[in-house]
Design a protein around this motif. Structure first.
Motif, PDB file in Angstrom:
ATOM      1  N   GLU A 137      -1.603   1.709  -3.288  1.00 49.21           N
ATOM      2  CA  GLU A 137      -1.565   1.704  -1.827  1.00 49.21           C
ATOM      3  C   GLU A 137      -2.544   0.685  -1.253  1.00 49.21           C
ATOM      4  OE1 GLU A 137      -2.247   5.463   0.006  1.00 49.21           O
ATOM      5  OE2 GLU A 137      -1.924   4.652   2.023  1.00 49.21           O
ATOM      6  N   ARG A 138      -3.705   0.580  -1.914  1.00 48.46           N
ATOM      7  CA  ARG A 138      -4.734  -0.343  -1.424  1.00 48.46           C
ATOM      8  C   ARG A 138      -4.229  -1.792  -1.470  1.00 48.46           C
ATOM      9  NH1 ARG A 138      -9.963  -2.992  -3.003  1.00 48.46           N
ATOM     10  NH2 ARG A 138      -9.144  -3.215  -5.097  1.00 48.46           N
ATOM     11  N   LEU A 139      -3.448  -2.123  -2.472  1.00 50.90           N
ATOM     12  CA  LEU A 139      -2.990  -3.513  -2.597  1.00 50.90           C
ATOM     13  C   LEU A 139      -1.626  -3.756  -1.957  1.00 50.90           C
ATOM     14  CD1 LEU A 139      -4.169  -4.509  -6.183  1.00 50.90           C
ATOM     15  CD2 LEU A 139      -5.235  -5.037  -3.994  1.00 50.90           C
ATOM     16  N   LEU A 140      -0.755  -2.764  -2.019  1.00 55.46           N
ATOM     17  CA  LEU A 140       0.592  -2.989  -1.487  1.00 55.46           C
ATOM     18  C   LEU A 140       0.767  -2.484  -0.060  1.00 55.46           C
ATOM     19  CD1 LEU A 140       3.059  -2.154  -4.405  1.00 55.46           C
ATOM     20  CD2 LEU A 140       2.160  -4.366  -3.701  1.00 55.46           C
ATOM     21  N   GLY A 141      -0.034  -1.507   0.334  1.00 55.74           N
ATOM     22  CA  GLY A 141       0.177  -0.908   1.655  1.00 55.74           C
ATOM     23  C   GLY A 141       1.366   0.037   1.653  1.00 55.74           C
ATOM     24  N   ALA A 160      -4.167  -4.811 -11.315  1.00 58.11           N
ATOM     25  CA  ALA A 160      -3.425  -5.592 -10.319  1.00 58.11           C
ATOM     26  C   ALA A 160      -2.124  -6.137 -10.918  1.00 58.11           C
ATOM     27  CB  ALA A 160      -4.271  -6.734  -9.777  1.00 58.11           C
ATOM     28  N   VAL A 198       0.287  -3.464 -10.620  1.00 54.35           N
ATOM     29  CA  VAL A 198       0.717  -3.305  -9.228  1.00 54.35           C
ATOM     30  C   VAL A 198       1.873  -4.270  -8.954  1.00 54.35           C
ATOM     31  CG1 VAL A 198       0.038  -3.599  -6.816  1.00 54.35           C
ATOM     32  CG2 VAL A 198      -1.521  -2.479  -8.432  1.00 54.35           C
ATOM     33  N   GLU A 199       1.753  -5.483  -9.493  1.00 56.77           N
ATOM     34  CA  GLU A 199       2.840  -6.451  -9.310  1.00 56.77           C
ATOM     35  C   GLU A 199       4.139  -5.944  -9.942  1.00 56.77           C
ATOM     36  OE1 GLU A 199       2.957 -10.879  -8.980  1.00 56.77           O
ATOM     37  OE2 GLU A 199       2.968 -10.695 -11.153  1.00 56.77           O
ATOM     38  N   VAL A 237       8.632  -3.131   1.220  1.00 55.79           N
ATOM     39  CA  VAL A 237       7.244  -3.177   1.711  1.00 55.79           C
ATOM     40  C   VAL A 237       7.297  -3.459   3.220  1.00 55.79           C
ATOM     41  CG1 VAL A 237       5.053  -4.437   1.599  1.00 55.79           C
ATOM     42  CG2 VAL A 237       6.331  -3.953  -0.502  1.00 55.79           C
ATOM     43  N   PRO A 238       6.653  -2.629   4.031  1.00 56.82           N
ATOM     44  CA  PRO A 238       6.736  -2.831   5.485  1.00 56.82           C
ATOM     45  C   PRO A 238       5.924  -4.045   5.946  1.00 56.82           C
ATOM     46  CG  PRO A 238       5.205  -1.071   5.002  1.00 56.82           C
ATOM     47  CD  PRO A 238       5.799  -1.485   3.682  1.00 56.82           C
ATOM     48  N   THR A 253       3.071  -5.005   8.365  1.00 56.51           N
ATOM     49  CA  THR A 253       2.047  -4.361   9.191  1.00 56.51           C
ATOM     50  C   THR A 253       1.075  -5.403   9.732  1.00 56.51           C
ATOM     51  OG1 THR A 253       0.708  -3.960   7.228  1.00 56.51           O
ATOM     52  CG2 THR A 253       2.127  -2.164   7.943  1.00 56.51           C
TER      53      THR A 253
END
Lengths: 837, 344
Positions: A446-450, A491, A494-495, A506-507, A509
């Protein structure tokens, strides 16, 4: 990476169309740059559909399924009227056959049963006899009196290669009458792979990605060679002297093989994937590399002394004749595979000529190893030998692959070249691979992708890609598979999650994070202001190359330059752009000269950095400069009354004065300058009263005719100003508001007669100094010489404006000032004021 | 006297009808309304009248006077109007002749588009920075997680500057990314939000669309909880501001200094996404590369990558010019060709 669809489908089921797959691969980071339709018609809405209407055929053409078929030679007759022609009778199923006439040297009378490609009348092919690549639509025709109803085709005619020596012979099991499209047609994806995607440098690797992206079922076999020969144990040995550079070495052995061409299906796939077929043994090695991503090397076992391979660094100056028959002189850094007598191959980069598999080879020693990527890269670069193998090794190859590809290679070699596979393989693997373990939390995602994802959702994404996951609380415990050496930190995971989850999910923001205290780069902003002022003054902004050359600089300077004054490129592309500019002038003048061929008048400026060596610092000083160039008639001949005089010193000076005024820089002194690049009587140096007086602000003037000639100007005057923009911007003053007084102004015109040597600025300075605080402005509005002004003198007319803040000035106020000025002009400059005694 | 008056009035008005210059009109006025005029004479004769006759006569004289004054004023206006009309007619021009030329300059298209880009990001809180064009290998590569002998070095064809034997390598920056380090090292451990426009260089032969010199705009935002979604929102707003109504999409990609990395496409500005030659029938055009700043780079810049996160992007003003105006030949940018410059 070129991926034939037929090959890919062996390893993964495709639930979507090739075009949809291409789209999905692209959105997953494997950018499909093109789809080649080989013999197959493209869907009309495919973005990659070739243009079949163009006179020049595309690289690959569709094969008409009605008219281009697998044929069988039923009989080959000699042409009655031509020695070089034959008449094959070609059957194409259901008892149908036709006679065609051919000049192909590989079709000889008496041949029977061979499989060929038959094209019937109306088929659209590539003309094999035309000098340029063009279409031909086949028509039955007579050749030397014999009617040919169709054609047997060469590879060139089918758009498969440039080969036109003989016709294409198909394998004996090719089904007669089948449309060639269905037999040999294929679709090839051309995928651009970023450096990190080494895992996709293989069909299997792409298949894994396809399975992860589309959900298609993966079918990865575990290859196994049918080994019936004596055990390899003790018959072949190896020693690794540099385990840090070779973490694994495997050897396999196959004996009693027969070297020859590889089968058509293998050659076809190699060609479609972009490699040339060579021989069955080499082709298998390449085929398996394309299939699994692990390069291998086949030695002629009989040329390896003692059947013992040594991995070691080269002796300094050691020599090796490589496969391409080039003698390589190696440095100590090069990693070799050698036997007791000497070097056999450059590890992971290129084999040696001596130990190469040849037509007489019967025993093959197959090496599959894991090499240090950096060593491979350095070697491939030093020897200028980038290859499919080095490309894979330098990006990293799965360390668990060597035994697998041994089995695959031996299996295929036996299949295509016969022989007996020795049982077992040699596998030296001092430090076996341990799968890296990473922990990925939902918070980190969440921290990296939102995007908020549950640990289950995260694990599901990774599972699809072949990671082994275990969920503990909000954290996912991830085992990285051996083919994902690119994944080393959370990371990276995460990718992978984002790729599978999909960036479209992914929104968008707005940034909510805290803003830093911002500040304005006043110099950069100032440069922008200067650009605006100059554009408003009628100048075009140019941006030229920062790279220039000695000739251009010398044409401007008019003398040989000192090379040490410049930064030189170590690897210039052209000599024309080999040094970094120290002045904008040389390039801008070249541009001005070129532009004057297109327009009668040019007004140009450029701002930008110049580079001054700054030893012992390695990095230069980067200085901000401004250059203005004007040339040509002030205006074009116009019906309104033209001002077609050439732009001159005063046009340029006006622009600079306006610039200085707008930047609120006062007290800039213009002094005549002796500079061989400029017209001696029409050039000046600019100096500021403030700041460092030894540092001029710049130079401004008309070019010396010699300078004009050197650069190639044909126009009579060329004006150039070069200014130190850093210094200029540093002198800027803020606005000081002056209250507007309502008291009327009083004007005084002063005609000053003085020797012509006395510069106007000097006279103006005396006037200004002695006019006192009531002087508001001073304007030089006329110059006159000739009767009644004595020879050697001139009259300069100034308009003085006086104003007092608190009262209306009287004539006597102003007359007193006028008298004082007149006296001073007389005493200081020997000048007289007309109308004053 | 009354007849006298009537006659005089008739004569005056008759004469007035034939007057066609202002001088003649003034003379007429002198003649009929001046001191020496018949009206004056008649007025003087008033004294001879009886007190009873006088008021009526006086009124009558005034009426005539007023009538003549009005006639004068009307005639004067008419003559003035006619005179002005004649003057204007004499001053007539052929309005189809060309106007007086104005010497107007212009800014280079790259400067123009850079300003648009800077303005778009300024609205989102990005300051504008500069950094050197000649860089150490360390800043251009090493600190950006591009070690020597790594295959990713192939992504940048690099110009090297001659340096003394044994000295470190000096390069012409191949991208504006070294500016990331300069800016972040200034702000760390606090937040960073800047863009860095500037000239970059690549060892690349010049053709229609490649050049050894080009411009790039680097952008970085580092802070507490900056996400890929923020990057997407930021770039969507930029695209909207600079290119008009477009959609953006992210594709996974690879840059050593970001993880995850993405390639950013915008819906085709020529066909609005329906598919055309410019977008190779895909409906999308590539515009820039971006990603979340790699933990190693954050660490090199002085941040704790576990606490701070950030995004970075690098976009080409030349590419924006291509998407915005269809400028297909980037090699024209640095030729100073006036026929190119005057189109912007």
């Amino acid at each position: 990476m070129r991926v034939p669809l037929s090959w890919l489908k062996e390893y993964v089921d495709l639930p979507v169309s090739p075009e949809a797959l291409a789209q999905q691969l692209t959105l997953a980071g494997l950018e499909v740059e093109a789809i080649d339709y080989v013999g197959v018609a493209a869907p009309s809405d495919s973005p990659w559909a070739p243009d079949l209407t163009s006179p020049e055929p595309p690289e690959f053409i569709p094969w008409d399924p009605e008219r281009i078929l697998v044929g069988e030679l039923l009989e080959v007759k000699q042409h009655p009227n031509a020695d070089r022609l034959t008449i094959p009778v070609v059957g194409y199923g259901d008892g149908r056959s036709i006679e065609v006439v051919t000049g192909a040297p590989n079709i000889r009378p008496g041949m029977q049963g061979d499989k060929v490609v038959l094209a019937l009348g109306g088929a659209r092919l590539i003309d094999g006899h035309a000098a340029t690549r063009q279409w031909i639509t086949l028509k039955p025709s007579k050749l030397r009196g014999v009617r040919s109803e169709g054609m047997v085709c060469s590879e060139l005619e089918l758009g498969l290669s440039e080969e036109h020596e003989g016709i294409l012979m198909l394998p004996p099991d090719a089904p007669v009458g089948m449309p060639l499209r269905d037999y040999l047609g294929d679709i090839v994806f051309d995928i651009a792979l970023t450096t990190n995607l080494s895992r996709a440098l293989s069909i299997v690797g792409v298949a894994r990605e396809v399975a992860a992206i589309t959900g298609g079922q993966l079918h990865l076999p575990t290859p196994h060679a049918h080994a019936t020969g004596p055990s390899i144990e003790g018959r072949v040995t190896t020693a690794i002297e540099t385990p840090e550079l070779c973490s694994r070495m495997t050897l396999g052995l196959i004996e009693g093989i027969q070297v020859g061409p590889s089968p058509i299906w293998m050659q076809r796939r190699l060609l479609l994937a972009g490699m040339r077929p060579i021989s069955n043994v080499v082709d298998v090695s390449n085929y398996v590399m394309l299939e699994w991503g692990q390069p291998t090397h086949a030695f002629d076992a009989d040329r390896v002394t003692d059947q013992h391979l040594i991995v070691r660094l080269a002796e300094e100056g050691e020599r090796l004749l490589t496969l391409d028959k080039q003698e390589r002189i190696l440095s100590h850094e090069r990693l070799l595979i050698a036997d007791r007598r000497g070097a056999l191959s450059v590890a992971g980069v290129m084999g040696g000529y001596e130990s190469e598999v040849s037509s007489t080879t019967t025993r093959v020693l197959l090496e599959a190893a894991s090499w240090n990527p950096i060593t491979i890269r350095k070697t491939a670069q030093a020897l200028r030998l980038p290859s499919e193998a080095s490309r894979r090794f330098e990006r990293g190859v799965d360390p668990e692959l060597p035994p697998l590809v041994q089995q695959r290679c031996l299996q295929l070699m036996q299949q295509v070249a016969g022989g007996t596979v020795a049982q077992g393989i040699v596998d030296v693997y001092p430090q076996p691979f341990v799968p890296p373990v990473l922990d990925l939390t939902a918070t980190e995602v969440e921290r990296l992708l939102g995007v908020q994802l549950s640990p289950q959702a995260i694990a599901a994404c990774l599972d699809r890609l072949g990671f082994t996951t275990m969920i503990t609380g909000s954290s996912v415990h991830v085992h990285v598979p051996s083919y994902r050496l690119d994944v080393t930190i959370p990371a990276d995971l995460v990718e992978e999650v984002a790729r599978i989850y999909g960036y479209h999910n992914v929104p968008e923001t707005r940034l909510r994070a805290e803003l830093p205290v911002q500040y304005t780069d006043t110099m950069l902003a100032g440069e922008g202001v200067v650009k605006d002022i100059l554009a408003a003054s009628g100048l075009y902004e140019v941006i030229s190359y920062s790279l220039t050359n000695t000739q251009a600089v010398e044409a401007w300077e008019g003398r040989a330059i000192d090379a040490t004054d410049y930064l030189h490129l170590a690897n210039p592309l052209t000599t024309e752009r080999s040094i970094l500019r120290r002045s904008i002038a040389p390039e801008l003048l070249q541009i001005a000269a070129a532009d004057l061929n297109q327009r009668p008048t040019i007004r140009l400026f450029e701002t930008g950095r110049v580079f001054e060596p700054n030893p012992p610092e390695l990095l230069p000083k980067e200085l901000r400069r401004l250059v203005i160039v004007l040339a040509g008639p002030r205006a074009q001949a116009a019906w309104l009354g033209p001002d077609t005089d050439l732009l001159d010193f005063f046009d340029l000076k006006g622009i600079i004065e306006n610039l200085l005024a707008r930047l609120r820089i006062e007290g800039v002194e213009w002094t005549r300058v002796e500079d061989s690049r400029f017209h001696p009587g029409r050039s000046a140096r600019l100096k500021a009263h403030q700041g460092d007086p030894s540092q001029p602000l710049g130079i401004c003037g008309e070019l010396h005719p010699d300078t004009r000639n050197r650069i190639g100007f044909t126009v009579g005057r060329v004006c150039l100003a070069g200014l130190d923009l850093d210094a200029l911007l540093a002198l800027r003053q803020p606005v000081h508001f002056q209250p507007l007084h309502n008291q009327p102004a009083v004007f005084q015109d002063l005609a000053v007669i003085a020797p012509v040597e006395v510069e106007a600025a000097r006279i103006q300075q005396v006037i200004a100094t002695h006019a006192g605080p009531l002087l508001e402005s001073i304007l030089l509005f006329d110059q006159y010489s000739g009767a009644p002004i004595p020879p050697g003198q001139r009259s300069l007319a100034f308009r003085l404006t006086f104003r007092a803040a608190d009262r209306t000035l009287s004539d006597s106020d102003v007359n007193k000032i006028r008298e004082r000025i007149a006296q001073r002009l007389s005493s200081e400059l020997g000048a007289t004021v007309r109308g004053e005694a | 006297m009354i007849e006298q008056l009537d006659q005089m009035q008739q004569a005056a008005l008759a004469e007035l009808g034939s007057i066609n210059t202002l001088e003649a009109l003034r003379a007429w006025r002198q003649r009929y309304l001046g001191k020496q005029s018949p009206l004056g004479e008649i007025s003087k004769g008033m004294g001879k009248l009886s007190a009873a006759e006088r008021p009526a006569m006086g009124q009558r004289i005034n009426a005539v006077k007023q009538l003549l004054e009005q006639a004068f004023a009307a005639c004067e206006t008419e003559l003035q109007t006619a005179a002005q009309a004649a003057e204007l007619a004499r001053d007539q021009v052929d309005v189809t002749m060309p106007g007086r030329p104005v010497q107007s300059g212009r800014l280079h298209p790259i400067t123009q588009v850079l300003r648009e880009i800077e303005a778009a990001f300024a609205q989102m809180g990005f300051g504008v920075w500069e950094s050197p064009e000649v860089e150490s290998d360390e800043y251009n590569f090493e600190l950006l997680n591009i070690p020597a002998n790594h295959p990713s070095r192939d992504m940048w064809d690099t110009f090297y500057v001659q340096t003394p034997q044994g000295a470190d390598q000096v390069v012409l920056r191949t991208h504006t990314s070294p500016g990331q380090l300069h800016a972040m090292r200034y702000f760390a451990p606090g937040p960073t939000r800047v863009i860095l426009p500037g000239k970059c260089y690549r060892y690349e032969a010049v053709d229609a669309t490649h050049d050894m010199q080009f411009y790039q705009v680097e952008g970085i935002a580092v802070g507490d909880n900056i996400t890929m979604a923020d990057l997407k929102g930021t770039l969507a707003q930029f695209a909207e501001q600079v290119l008009g109504t477009v959609k953006i999409r992210f594709r996974p990609s690879y840059f050593p200094f970001t993880e995850p990395s993405v390639e950013v496409d915008v819906s085709c500005t020529f066909c609005q996404g329906s598919g055309c030659r410019m977008c190779k029938h895909t409906g999308w055009l590539e515009i820039l590369g971006a990603g979340m700043i790699h933990p190693t780079v954050l660490r090199n810049a002085g941040y704790d990558p576990e606490k701070m996160s950030g995004f970075a992007f690098g976009l080409g003003p030349g590419r924006v010019l291509q998407l915005k105006y269809g400028v297909s030949e980037s090699r024209l940018f640095f030729t100073g060709n006036v026929r190119f410059l005057e189109q912007f």
